[in-house]
Write a protein that holds these residues in place. Sequence first.
Motif, PDB file in Angstrom:
ATOM      1  N   PRO A  48       0.825  -1.213   0.000  1.00 42.35           N
ATOM      2  CA  PRO A  48       0.000   0.000   0.000  1.00 42.35           C
ATOM      3  C   PRO A  48       0.861   1.266   0.000  1.00 42.35           C
ATOM      4  O   PRO A  48       1.390   1.670   1.044  1.00 42.35           O
ATOM      5  CB  PRO A  48      -0.810  -0.132   1.291  1.00 42.35           C
ATOM      6  CG  PRO A  48       0.059  -0.943   2.202  1.00 42.35           C
ATOM      7  CD  PRO A  48       0.811  -1.888   1.303  1.00 42.35           C
ATOM      8  N   TYR A  49       1.015   1.880  -1.172  1.00 41.35           N
ATOM      9  CA  TYR A  49       1.834   3.080  -1.321  1.00 41.35           C
ATOM     10  C   TYR A  49       1.003   4.254  -1.799  1.00 41.35           C
ATOM     11  O   TYR A  49       0.071   4.091  -2.603  1.00 41.35           O
ATOM     12  CB  TYR A  49       2.935   2.863  -2.363  1.00 41.35           C
ATOM     13  CG  TYR A  49       4.090   1.994  -1.951  1.00 41.35           C
ATOM     14  CD1 TYR A  49       4.598   1.999  -0.648  1.00 41.35           C
ATOM     15  CD2 TYR A  49       4.713   1.180  -2.888  1.00 41.35           C
ATOM     16  CE1 TYR A  49       5.668   1.205  -0.299  1.00 41.35           C
ATOM     17  CE2 TYR A  49       5.798   0.389  -2.544  1.00 41.35           C
ATOM     18  CZ  TYR A  49       6.275   0.408  -1.251  1.00 41.35           C
ATOM     19  OH  TYR A  49       7.345  -0.372  -0.918  1.00 41.35           O
ATOM     20  N   LEU A  70       3.660  10.680   8.324  1.00 41.83           N
ATOM     21  CA  LEU A  70       2.839  11.813   7.914  1.00 41.83           C
ATOM     22  C   LEU A  70       1.390  11.412   7.745  1.00 41.83           C
ATOM     23  O   LEU A  70       1.046  10.235   7.817  1.00 41.83           O
ATOM     24  CB  LEU A  70       3.391  12.403   6.606  1.00 41.83           C
ATOM     25  CG  LEU A  70       3.575  11.430   5.429  1.00 41.83           C
ATOM     26  CD1 LEU A  70       2.314  11.276   4.607  1.00 41.83           C
ATOM     27  CD2 LEU A  70       4.710  11.881   4.546  1.00 41.83           C
ATOM     28  N   ALA A  71       0.575  12.426   7.509  1.00 40.60           N
ATOM     29  CA  ALA A  71      -0.830  12.205   7.148  1.00 40.60           C
ATOM     30  C   ALA A  71      -1.113  13.014   5.892  1.00 40.60           C
ATOM     31  O   ALA A  71      -0.626  14.135   5.739  1.00 40.60           O
ATOM     32  CB  ALA A  71      -1.755  12.653   8.278  1.00 40.60           C
ATOM     33  N   ILE A 120       7.288   7.437   5.581  1.00 42.84           N
ATOM     34  CA  ILE A 120       8.068   7.776   4.385  1.00 42.84           C
ATOM     35  C   ILE A 120       8.984   6.605   4.075  1.00 42.84           C
ATOM     36  O   ILE A 120       9.786   6.198   4.917  1.00 42.84           O
ATOM     37  CB  ILE A 120       8.875   9.071   4.607  1.00 42.84           C
ATOM     38  CG1 ILE A 120       7.929  10.234   4.860  1.00 42.84           C
ATOM     39  CG2 ILE A 120       9.782   9.336   3.400  1.00 42.84           C
ATOM     40  CD1 ILE A 120       8.608  11.494   5.351  1.00 42.84           C
ATOM     41  N   GLU A 121       8.853   6.064   2.882  1.00 46.60           N
ATOM     42  CA  GLU A 121       9.645   4.893   2.524  1.00 46.60           C
ATOM     43  C   GLU A 121      10.759   5.217   1.533  1.00 46.60           C
ATOM     44  O   GLU A 121      11.821   4.615   1.577  1.00 46.60           O
ATOM     45  CB  GLU A 121       8.740   3.797   1.945  1.00 46.60           C
ATOM     46  CG  GLU A 121       9.516   2.545   1.676  1.00 46.60           C
ATOM     47  CD  GLU A 121       8.703   1.290   1.875  1.00 46.60           C
ATOM     48  OE1 GLU A 121       8.773   0.447   0.978  1.00 46.60           O
ATOM     49  OE2 GLU A 121       8.020   1.152   2.902  1.00 46.60           O
ATOM     50  N   VAL A 132       7.991  11.613  -3.437  1.00 41.23           N
ATOM     51  CA  VAL A 132       7.956  10.927  -2.145  1.00 41.23           C
ATOM     52  C   VAL A 132       7.030   9.724  -2.247  1.00 41.23           C
ATOM     53  O   VAL A 132       5.923   9.829  -2.776  1.00 41.23           O
ATOM     54  CB  VAL A 132       7.449  11.870  -1.032  1.00 41.23           C
ATOM     55  CG1 VAL A 132       7.380  11.141   0.303  1.00 41.23           C
ATOM     56  CG2 VAL A 132       8.317  13.108  -0.946  1.00 41.23           C
ATOM     57  N   ILE A 133       7.501   8.604  -1.745  1.00 38.56           N
ATOM     58  CA  ILE A 133       6.685   7.398  -1.675  1.00 38.56           C
ATOM     59  C   ILE A 133       6.499   7.053  -0.206  1.00 38.56           C
ATOM     60  O   ILE A 133       7.469   6.949   0.546  1.00 38.56           O
ATOM     61  CB  ILE A 133       7.339   6.224  -2.427  1.00 38.56           C
ATOM     62  CG1 ILE A 133       7.479   6.571  -3.908  1.00 38.56           C
ATOM     63  CG2 ILE A 133       6.528   4.935  -2.233  1.00 38.56           C
ATOM     64  CD1 ILE A 133       8.287   5.577  -4.712  1.00 38.56           C
ATOM     65  N   GLY A 134       5.238   6.928   0.191  1.00 37.68           N
ATOM     66  CA  GLY A 134       4.922   6.579   1.570  1.00 37.68           C
ATOM     67  C   GLY A 134       4.178   5.259   1.639  1.00 37.68           C
ATOM     68  O   GLY A 134       3.335   4.967   0.790  1.00 37.68           O
ATOM     69  N   ARG A 135       4.511   4.462   2.643  1.00 39.19           N
ATOM     70  CA  ARG A 135       3.802   3.194   2.875  1.00 39.19           C
ATOM     71  C   ARG A 135       2.638   3.485   3.811  1.00 39.19           C
ATOM     72  O   ARG A 135       2.827   3.932   4.934  1.00 39.19           O
ATOM     73  CB  ARG A 135       4.713   2.141   3.486  1.00 39.19           C
ATOM     74  CG  ARG A 135       3.990   0.808   3.715  1.00 39.19           C
ATOM     75  CD  ARG A 135       4.886  -0.216   4.363  1.00 39.19           C
ATOM     76  NE  ARG A 135       5.844  -0.755   3.413  1.00 39.19           N
ATOM     77  CZ  ARG A 135       5.640  -1.859   2.684  1.00 39.19           C
ATOM     78  NH1 ARG A 135       4.501  -2.523   2.799  1.00 39.19           N
ATOM     79  NH2 ARG A 135       6.556  -2.294   1.859  1.00 39.19           N
TER      80      ARG A 135
END
Length: 161
Positions: A48-49, A70-71, A120-121, A132-135
């Motif tokens: 889930p990214y 983060l949100a 933050i991944e 930026v890619i976040g999980r």
Amino acid sequence: MSPLIDESVLREAASTFGTGVAVVTAHGPNGPAGMAVQSFASLSLDPPYITFSPARTSRSWPLIRAAGRLAVNVLAADQCALSRCFAASGGDKFAGVAWQPGRNGAPVLDGVLTCFEADIENELPGGDHTIVIGRVTWAQSLRDADPLLYFRRTYRQLIPA
């Protein structure tokens, strides 16, 4: 090397792609930090990214990056003033803004449509922006309302076809 396309032509063309508006928030080293983004998107379901792209000149992004989590608050049509507040550079963006800490501690703004919480991944270079890619660690729809949209450099409302 000269550009292949004039920046004003590219900016005008890009403005014809309507987007939603979101506010990325985190609880930074000196308190809450946030910034408005149009570049938010769901990237992958497995894993889930999510992704968004802050400008390299952003003063808020380093504060959010330092938090590590983060949100992403997806704004509703009646939250135009909130978007403008978080799009401004400098100042206390949270002054007078109602929010609650999310599960990961990042501010979840009152009245938003949906909130995605993420770690933050990865970060990748993207010209004058950072990709930026976040999980995603949590997501929740919070309100049934129309989204805040941005098209041709102005806010718009959804009109059903």
